[in-house]
Design an enzyme around this catalytic site. Structure first.
Site, PDB file in Angstrom:
ATOM      1  N   THR A  55       1.826  -8.210  12.980  1.00  0.00           N
ATOM      2  CA  THR A  55       1.470  -6.938  12.360  1.00  0.00           C
ATOM      3  C   THR A  55       1.333  -7.084  10.866  1.00  0.00           C
ATOM      4  OG1 THR A  55       2.018  -4.614  12.173  1.00  0.00           O
ATOM      5  CG2 THR A  55       3.831  -6.129  12.035  1.00  0.00           C
ATOM      6  N   GLU A  94       6.042   4.984   7.287  1.00  0.00           N
ATOM      7  CA  GLU A  94       5.612   6.097   6.437  1.00  0.00           C
ATOM      8  C   GLU A  94       6.415   7.361   6.729  1.00  0.00           C
ATOM      9  OE1 GLU A  94       1.022   4.631   5.699  1.00  0.00           O
ATOM     10  OE2 GLU A  94       1.466   5.986   7.368  1.00  0.00           O
ATOM     11  N   THR A  97       0.870  -1.182   0.000  1.00  0.00           N
ATOM     12  CA  THR A  97       0.000   0.000   0.000  1.00  0.00           C
ATOM     13  C   THR A  97       0.905   1.229   0.000  1.00  0.00           C
ATOM     14  OG1 THR A  97      -0.262  -0.248   2.401  1.00  0.00           O
ATOM     15  CG2 THR A  97      -2.050  -1.067   1.001  1.00  0.00           C
ATOM     16  N   ASN A 157      -0.409  10.905   6.006  1.00  0.00           N
ATOM     17  CA  ASN A 157      -1.628  10.522   6.718  1.00  0.00           C
ATOM     18  C   ASN A 157      -2.694  11.595   6.714  1.00  0.00           C
ATOM     19  OD1 ASN A 157      -1.326   7.725   8.119  1.00  0.00           O
ATOM     20  ND2 ASN A 157       0.684   8.678   8.199  1.00  0.00           N
ATOM     21  N   LYS A 212       4.149  -6.995   3.872  1.00  0.00           N
ATOM     22  CA  LYS A 212       3.934  -5.576   3.629  1.00  0.00           C
ATOM     23  C   LYS A 212       3.620  -4.898   4.952  1.00  0.00           C
ATOM     24  CE  LYS A 212       0.592  -3.440   3.250  1.00  0.00           C
ATOM     25  NZ  LYS A 212      -0.153  -2.506   4.190  1.00  0.00           N
TER      26      LYS A 212
END
Length: 417
Positions: free
Chosen positions: A189, A275, A152, A401, A178
């Site tokens: 996770t 991220e 993603t 985000n 991922k």
């Protein structure tokens, strides 16, 4: 143990494929893993009360299905908070895959990652499965296409394989995973799919996986959010021909060590690919009274937003680290703590017995400027230790985000899983 270039197709009998099905914009978004023979399976899943439909499907299949033989995965839509329709879509995915592979639907596991609250586009999903099946192959390229299709917000594929010898037979464990955001596990996770040609009982396969996630996936954090879709699946088809592992003997220990190597590698790759991250942040707590104490302290350090921000700024703010230790819930003596920073360019001691030492600021900043940074905390209470992995907290994390709902979907107020 020998590390090999490979992934989910490196063990004997496994095939994989990845395609663009139109769920996402111009990116591969569906993957399929298939074993030529039935597999025993183990799984660990999110402890979030809000569980995605595929998590519920897989939990049931792992527990009750006599065997599994395929895993079908989509990215872009999480199939979470989708009610009865979401479960029906899992069944449709499994039945479509099973029909095309000539295996029972109960032998097909499903997984999804992406936007929460959106129904799966089943027309695209079914067409994607139809395209995946004839593309199945056993090469590393096939495995890499599958590893790419499950991503993603990840910036890179994550895959690995290792070879060990069990009972005179070569055994391979391979995998892909991922994970980049919504990472703060409490069992495992993200999504991880591990394959092996080892012959091992289902009971010991599950015990090996369940035990290992505590030292690997459970010891990472990117942002403090535990996903609704977290899934780790481990499939073993027995084609290596080793004598079946039915007890915790030497072969079992070798298998556990190899599995830990794979899972540790994936855990670190997820943490460093957080991220917006620019560095991997590792915390080692040593000389603790017991493993639980060490784990609490290490996980609290890498989860601290203030510490993560300091790592991003290459700021020698060790006070944030001892502060995070203090609210971890673990008891220790602050006046007995030694603390070090370490990276590829050196190691420096910042505090001794809870008090700051004289040190070179330039040397410390040089150590903190590296892409992998370790803090070592010695609490002098015993001989136990634990390691946790996280990443720095950057401006880009907020940017990514803040725009999640428009990242792949033009409209809609949804979160990612």
């Amino acid at each position: 143990m020998e590390e090999k270039e490979g992934g989910v197709t490196t063990p004997q009998g496994f095939k994989a494929a990845g395609v663009f099905a139109g769920i996402r914009r111009k990116k591969k978004d569906m993957a399929l893993i298939y074993s030529e023979v039935p597999c025993v399976v183990a799984g660990t899943f999110t402890t979030n009360i809000v569980k995605a439909a595929p998590v519920k499907w897989d939990m049931e299949m792992v527990k009750n299905s006599p065997y599994v033989q395929a895993v079908v995965v989509n990215s872009g839509v999480a199939n979470t908070c989708t009610g009865a329709a979401g479960m029906s879509h899992c069944k449709d995915m499994a039945e479509t895959t099973g029909m095309l592979l000539d295996i029972p639907a109960e032998a097909v596991l499903v997984a999804s990652t992406g936007l929460i609250g959106k129904q799966l586009p089943m027309d695209k999903i079914k067409l994607g499965i139809q395209n995946l099946v004839p593309m199945l192959g056993s090469s590393h390229e096939d495995a890499s296409l599958a590893a790419e299709a499950i991503l993603t917000t990840d910036t890179r594929k994550k895959e690995l394989a290792v070879e060990i010898e069990l009972g005179g037979k070569k055994v391979v464990i391979g995998g892909m995973c991922k994970g980049s955001g919504m990472i703060h596990p409490n069992m495992c996770t993200m999504l991880a799919f591990i394959t092996t040609d080892a012959c091992i009982s289902k009971e010991l396969l599950q015990e090996a996986l369940s035990s290992d996630v505590n030292d690997t996936y459970n010891m990472i954090s990117v942002d403090g959010d535990t996903s609704t879709n977290d899934t780790v699946l481990l499939l073993a088809n027995g084609l290596a021909g080793n004598e079946e592992i039915k007890e915790k003997n030497q072969d079992y220990q070798k298998f556990v060590e190899a599995l830990n190597f794979i899972n540790t590698y994936f855990a670190k790759r997820i943490a460093e690919d957080g991220e917006g991250a620019t560095s991997l942040f590792e915390a080692k707590v040593i000389n603790a009274a017991d493993k639980e104490q060490a784990a609490k302290l290490a996980k609290s350090i890498i989860s601290s937003s203030l510490t993560k921000a300091a790592i991003f700024g290459r700021d020698i703010n060790w006070g944030r680290i001892v502060c995070a230790m203090g609210y971890s819930g673990a008891q220790f003596d602050p006046d007995g703590v030694d603390l070090y920073f370490e990276s590829s360019v050196g190691k420096i001691k910042l505090i001794e017995d809870g008090v700051e030492m004289l040190y070179s600021k330039d040397a410390a900043e040089k150590i903190l400027s590296q892409p992998e940074i370790t803090v070592i905390v010695d609490i002098k209470m015993g001989c136990a230790s634990a390691t946790a992995w996280g990443c720095d907290l950057t401006y880009d994390y907020v940017r990514i985000n803040a725009a999640y709902t428009s990242w792949e979907v033009p409209n809609g107020n949804r979160s990612y899983a």
